[in-house]
Design a protein around this motif. Structure first.
Motif, PDB file in Angstrom:
ATOM      1  N   ARG A  94      48.950  93.690  16.045  1.00  0.00           N
ATOM      2  CA  ARG A  94      48.871  93.186  17.413  1.00  0.00           C
ATOM      3  C   ARG A  94      47.689  93.766  18.181  1.00  0.00           C
ATOM      4  NH1 ARG A  94      55.367  93.437  18.298  1.00  0.00           N
ATOM      5  NH2 ARG A  94      55.829  91.481  17.235  1.00  0.00           N
ATOM      6  N   GLU A  95      46.849  94.508  17.489  1.00  0.00           N
ATOM      7  CA  GLU A  95      45.718  95.133  18.162  1.00  0.00           C
ATOM      8  C   GLU A  95      44.561  94.159  18.372  1.00  0.00           C
ATOM      9  OE1 GLU A  95      44.853  98.540  15.739  1.00  0.00           O
ATOM     10  OE2 GLU A  95      46.935  99.234  15.837  1.00  0.00           O
ATOM     11  N   LEU A  96      44.441  93.166  17.491  1.00  0.00           N
ATOM     12  CA  LEU A  96      43.312  92.250  17.544  1.00  0.00           C
ATOM     13  C   LEU A  96      43.711  90.925  16.900  1.00  0.00           C
ATOM     14  CD1 LEU A  96      40.192  91.971  18.104  1.00  0.00           C
ATOM     15  CD2 LEU A  96      39.876  92.604  15.713  1.00  0.00           C
ATOM     16  N   THR A  97      43.305  89.822  17.515  1.00  0.00           N
ATOM     17  CA  THR A  97      43.531  88.502  16.914  1.00  0.00           C
ATOM     18  C   THR A  97      42.201  87.757  16.828  1.00  0.00           C
ATOM     19  OG1 THR A  97      44.097  87.581  19.098  1.00  0.00           O
ATOM     20  CG2 THR A  97      45.925  88.295  17.680  1.00  0.00           C
ATOM     21  N   LEU A  98      42.084  86.950  15.773  1.00  0.00           N
ATOM     22  CA  LEU A  98      40.854  86.191  15.545  1.00  0.00           C
ATOM     23  C   LEU A  98      41.205  84.757  15.185  1.00  0.00           C
ATOM     24  CD1 LEU A  98      40.754  89.123  13.741  1.00  0.00           C
ATOM     25  CD2 LEU A  98      38.329  88.565  13.831  1.00  0.00           C
ATOM     26  N   ILE A  99      40.304  83.835  15.480  1.00  0.00           N
ATOM     27  CA  ILE A  99      40.477  82.443  15.084  1.00  0.00           C
ATOM     28  C   ILE A  99      39.097  81.847  14.788  1.00  0.00           C
ATOM     29  CG2 ILE A  99      40.354  81.459  17.421  1.00  0.00           C
ATOM     30  CD1 ILE A  99      42.644  79.526  16.533  1.00  0.00           C
ATOM     31  N   GLU A 100      39.053  80.862  13.905  1.00  0.00           N
ATOM     32  CA  GLU A 100      37.799  80.217  13.535  1.00  0.00           C
ATOM     33  C   GLU A 100      37.504  79.029  14.456  1.00  0.00           C
ATOM     34  OE1 GLU A 100      37.650  79.216   9.290  1.00  0.00           O
ATOM     35  OE2 GLU A 100      39.426  80.482   9.050  1.00  0.00           O
ATOM     36  N   GLN A 101      36.234  78.844  14.758  1.00  0.00           N
ATOM     37  CA  GLN A 101      35.819  77.644  15.482  1.00  0.00           C
ATOM     38  C   GLN A 101      36.186  76.396  14.686  1.00  0.00           C
ATOM     39  OE1 GLN A 101      34.382  77.197  18.643  1.00  0.00           O
ATOM     40  NE2 GLN A 101      34.861  75.056  18.142  1.00  0.00           N
ATOM     41  N   LYS A 102      36.145  76.521  13.370  1.00  0.00           N
ATOM     42  CA  LYS A 102      36.496  75.403  12.489  1.00  0.00           C
ATOM     43  C   LYS A 102      37.913  74.909  12.758  1.00  0.00           C
ATOM     44  CE  LYS A 102      36.465  74.191   7.554  1.00  0.00           C
ATOM     45  NZ  LYS A 102      36.211  74.720   6.181  1.00  0.00           N
ATOM     46  N   SER A 103      38.823  75.817  13.093  1.00  0.00           N
ATOM     47  CA  SER A 103      40.204  75.429  13.390  1.00  0.00           C
ATOM     48  C   SER A 103      40.282  74.613  14.672  1.00  0.00           C
ATOM     49  CB  SER A 103      41.079  76.678  13.520  1.00  0.00           C
ATOM     50  OG  SER A 103      41.158  77.372  12.290  1.00  0.00           O
ATOM     51  N   LEU A 104      39.512  75.010  15.668  1.00  0.00           N
ATOM     52  CA  LEU A 104      39.497  74.266  16.930  1.00  0.00           C
ATOM     53  C   LEU A 104      38.846  72.904  16.745  1.00  0.00           C
ATOM     54  CD1 LEU A 104      38.584  77.133  19.431  1.00  0.00           C
ATOM     55  CD2 LEU A 104      40.815  76.492  18.474  1.00  0.00           C
ATOM     56  N   ASP A 105      37.812  72.853  15.906  1.00  0.00           N
ATOM     57  CA  ASP A 105      37.170  71.568  15.604  1.00  0.00           C
ATOM     58  C   ASP A 105      38.140  70.636  14.877  1.00  0.00           C
ATOM     59  OD1 ASP A 105      34.858  72.598  16.711  1.00  0.00           O
ATOM     60  OD2 ASP A 105      33.932  73.090  14.778  1.00  0.00           O
ATOM     61  N   HIS A 106      38.943  71.210  13.973  1.00  0.00           N
ATOM     62  CA  HIS A 106      39.947  70.431  13.238  1.00  0.00           C
ATOM     63  C   HIS A 106      40.979  69.834  14.198  1.00  0.00           C
ATOM     64  CE1 HIS A 106      42.889  69.455  10.069  1.00  0.00           C
ATOM     65  NE2 HIS A 106      43.786  70.009  10.859  1.00  0.00           N
ATOM     66  N   ALA A 107      41.425  70.629  15.156  1.00  0.00           N
ATOM     67  CA  ALA A 107      42.414  70.154  16.128  1.00  0.00           C
ATOM     68  C   ALA A 107      41.867  68.964  16.917  1.00  0.00           C
ATOM     69  CB  ALA A 107      42.808  71.284  17.071  1.00  0.00           C
ATOM     70  N   LYS A 108      40.591  69.034  17.264  1.00  0.00           N
ATOM     71  CA  LYS A 108      39.987  67.954  18.032  1.00  0.00           C
ATOM     72  C   LYS A 108      39.750  66.713  17.174  1.00  0.00           C
ATOM     73  CE  LYS A 108      36.126  66.886  21.097  1.00  0.00           C
ATOM     74  NZ  LYS A 108      34.921  67.422  21.806  1.00  0.00           N
ATOM     75  N   THR A 109      39.223  66.924  15.968  1.00  0.00           N
ATOM     76  CA  THR A 109      38.879  65.786  15.103  1.00  0.00           C
ATOM     77  C   THR A 109      40.106  65.070  14.563  1.00  0.00           C
ATOM     78  OG1 THR A 109      36.824  66.874  14.434  1.00  0.00           O
ATOM     79  CG2 THR A 109      37.632  65.115  13.018  1.00  0.00           C
ATOM     80  N   GLU A 110      41.084  65.851  14.091  1.00  0.00           N
ATOM     81  CA  GLU A 110      42.248  65.269  13.421  1.00  0.00           C
ATOM     82  C   GLU A 110      43.402  64.936  14.355  1.00  0.00           C
ATOM     83  OE1 GLU A 110      42.113  64.401  10.285  1.00  0.00           O
ATOM     84  OE2 GLU A 110      40.068  65.193  10.127  1.00  0.00           O
ATOM     85  N   TYR A 111      43.492  65.610  15.506  1.00  0.00           N
ATOM     86  CA  TYR A 111      44.643  65.416  16.386  1.00  0.00           C
ATOM     87  C   TYR A 111      44.251  65.025  17.816  1.00  0.00           C
ATOM     88  CZ  TYR A 111      47.454  67.533  12.706  1.00  0.00           C
ATOM     89  OH  TYR A 111      48.085  67.805  11.509  1.00  0.00           O
ATOM     90  N   GLY A 112      42.963  65.003  18.101  1.00  0.00           N
ATOM     91  CA  GLY A 112      42.530  64.659  19.444  1.00  0.00           C
ATOM     92  C   GLY A 112      42.870  65.710  20.483  1.00  0.00           C
ATOM     93  N   ILE A 113      43.070  66.957  20.042  1.00  0.00           N
ATOM     94  CA  ILE A 113      43.441  68.047  20.947  1.00  0.00           C
ATOM     95  C   ILE A 113      42.233  68.960  21.134  1.00  0.00           C
ATOM     96  CG2 ILE A 113      44.903  70.071  21.261  1.00  0.00           C
ATOM     97  CD1 ILE A 113      47.023  68.637  19.571  1.00  0.00           C
ATOM     98  N   THR A 114      41.796  69.096  22.362  1.00  0.00           N
ATOM     99  CA  THR A 114      40.658  69.957  22.665  1.00  0.00           C
ATOM    100  C   THR A 114      41.153  71.300  23.185  1.00  0.00           C
ATOM    101  OG1 THR A 114      39.265  68.062  23.204  1.00  0.00           O
ATOM    102  CG2 THR A 114      38.555  70.215  24.010  1.00  0.00           C
ATOM    103  N   LEU A 115      40.866  72.343  22.421  1.00  0.00           N
ATOM    104  CA  LEU A 115      41.221  73.704  22.818  1.00  0.00           C
ATOM    105  C   LEU A 115      39.948  74.530  22.905  1.00  0.00           C
ATOM    106  CD1 LEU A 115      44.322  74.633  20.608  1.00  0.00           C
ATOM    107  CD2 LEU A 115      44.304  74.416  23.094  1.00  0.00           C
ATOM    108  N   SER A 116      39.751  75.196  24.018  1.00  0.00           N
ATOM    109  CA  SER A 116      38.632  76.125  24.130  1.00  0.00           C
ATOM    110  C   SER A 116      39.001  77.433  23.435  1.00  0.00           C
ATOM    111  CB  SER A 116      38.317  76.394  25.602  1.00  0.00           C
ATOM    112  OG  SER A 116      39.394  77.096  26.208  1.00  0.00           O
ATOM    113  N   GLY A 117      38.023  78.285  23.236  1.00  0.00           N
ATOM    114  CA  GLY A 117      38.314  79.594  22.655  1.00  0.00           C
ATOM    115  C   GLY A 117      39.305  80.370  23.501  1.00  0.00           C
ATOM    116  N   ALA A 118      39.175  80.265  24.812  1.00  0.00           N
ATOM    117  CA  ALA A 118      40.097  80.957  25.709  1.00  0.00           C
ATOM    118  C   ALA A 118      41.514  80.396  25.589  1.00  0.00           C
ATOM    119  CB  ALA A 118      39.607  80.849  27.148  1.00  0.00           C
ATOM    120  N   GLU A 119      41.626  79.071  25.535  1.00  0.00           N
ATOM    121  CA  GLU A 119      42.944  78.446  25.446  1.00  0.00           C
ATOM    122  C   GLU A 119      43.652  78.769  24.132  1.00  0.00           C
ATOM    123  OE1 GLU A 119      42.701  74.396  28.090  1.00  0.00           O
ATOM    124  OE2 GLU A 119      41.570  74.437  26.219  1.00  0.00           O
ATOM    125  N   ALA A 120      42.892  79.052  23.096  1.00  0.00           N
ATOM    126  CA  ALA A 120      43.500  79.422  21.813  1.00  0.00           C
ATOM    127  C   ALA A 120      44.182  80.785  21.887  1.00  0.00           C
ATOM    128  CB  ALA A 120      42.440  79.440  20.714  1.00  0.00           C
TER     129      ALA A 120
END
Length: 204
Positions: A94-120
């Motif tokens: 719980r000290e640090l969390t990371l996420i890939e930009q590729k995951s956010l791009d996938h959400a937008k391309t495949e599901y039409g969901i736009t998430l910013s890095g902050a919203e993630a």
């Protein structure tokens, strides 16, 4: 350290002032024992996000002080007031969390969901590195050594705050939970350098 790996140890709380005084000290494994993911793929940090309160939208910063065994300065989990800070069992990671930009791009391309890095709602946004592969691995960002602990699966709390119904879009793409092994500064643009896997039959 045994086997060239940095060993996590218990340590007293460290003030930001003391950490900054320690910045010149060498930490972690020798660089000769690691393989740079960035050398071929340019794996790097492209965003850093912090929130001092559990329900606030994280803010973007250019760099942050990481404190070993605790978290990121001015972030809710270092302050022990995150949504899951007191949830049992109080597992590590719980000290640090990371996420890939590729995951956010996938959400937008495949599901039409736009998430910013902050919203993630993850601390570190990366590109050109497969975070799922870093569970159980040690890696370095900037001067900071980190250990991947487990996947950071999306939860109902994320949906509640964003109201974007992103659970399915981020399934198996929610990022990585990690421990911070050494003190140091993480900055946007830092490379991600991964500890080499050692053992018979394991190549670079």
């Amino acid at each position: 350290p045994a086997g060239g790996l940095w060993q996590r140890t218990s340590r007293p709380s460290v003030s930001p002032q003391n950490v900054l005084c320690m910045m010149g000290r060498r930490h972690g494994p020798e660089l000769s024992s690691v393989r740079s993911v960035a050398e071929h793929n340019k794996a790097q940090v492209i965003g850093i996000f912090l929130s001092e309160r559990a329900t606030e939208l994280p803010v973007s910063v250019k760099q942050v002080l990481a404190v070993a065994n605790r978290g990121l300065q001015n972030d809710r989990y270092l302050l022990k007031i995150g949504t899951y800070s007191n949830t049992n069992p109080k597992n590590t990671g719980r000290e640090l969390t990371l996420i890939e930009q590729k995951s956010l791009d996938h959400a937008k391309t495949e599901y039409g969901i736009t998430l910013s890095g902050a919203e993630a709602r993850r601390n570190i946004l990366t590109k050109n590195v497969n975070l799922n592969d870093l569970v159980g691995r040690q890696f370095r960002i900037g001067t900071v050594w980190i250990e991947g602990i487990r996947l950071c699966h999306p939860c109902a709390h994320l949906d509640k705050l964003t109201r974007k119904h992103a659970l399915q879009a981020l399934k198996n793409r929610g990022g990585l939970r990690a421990n911070i092994l050494t003190d140091g500064i993480i900055s946007v643009g830092d490379q991600v350098i991964v500890q080499r896997l050692l053992g018979p039959g394991v190549g670079d």
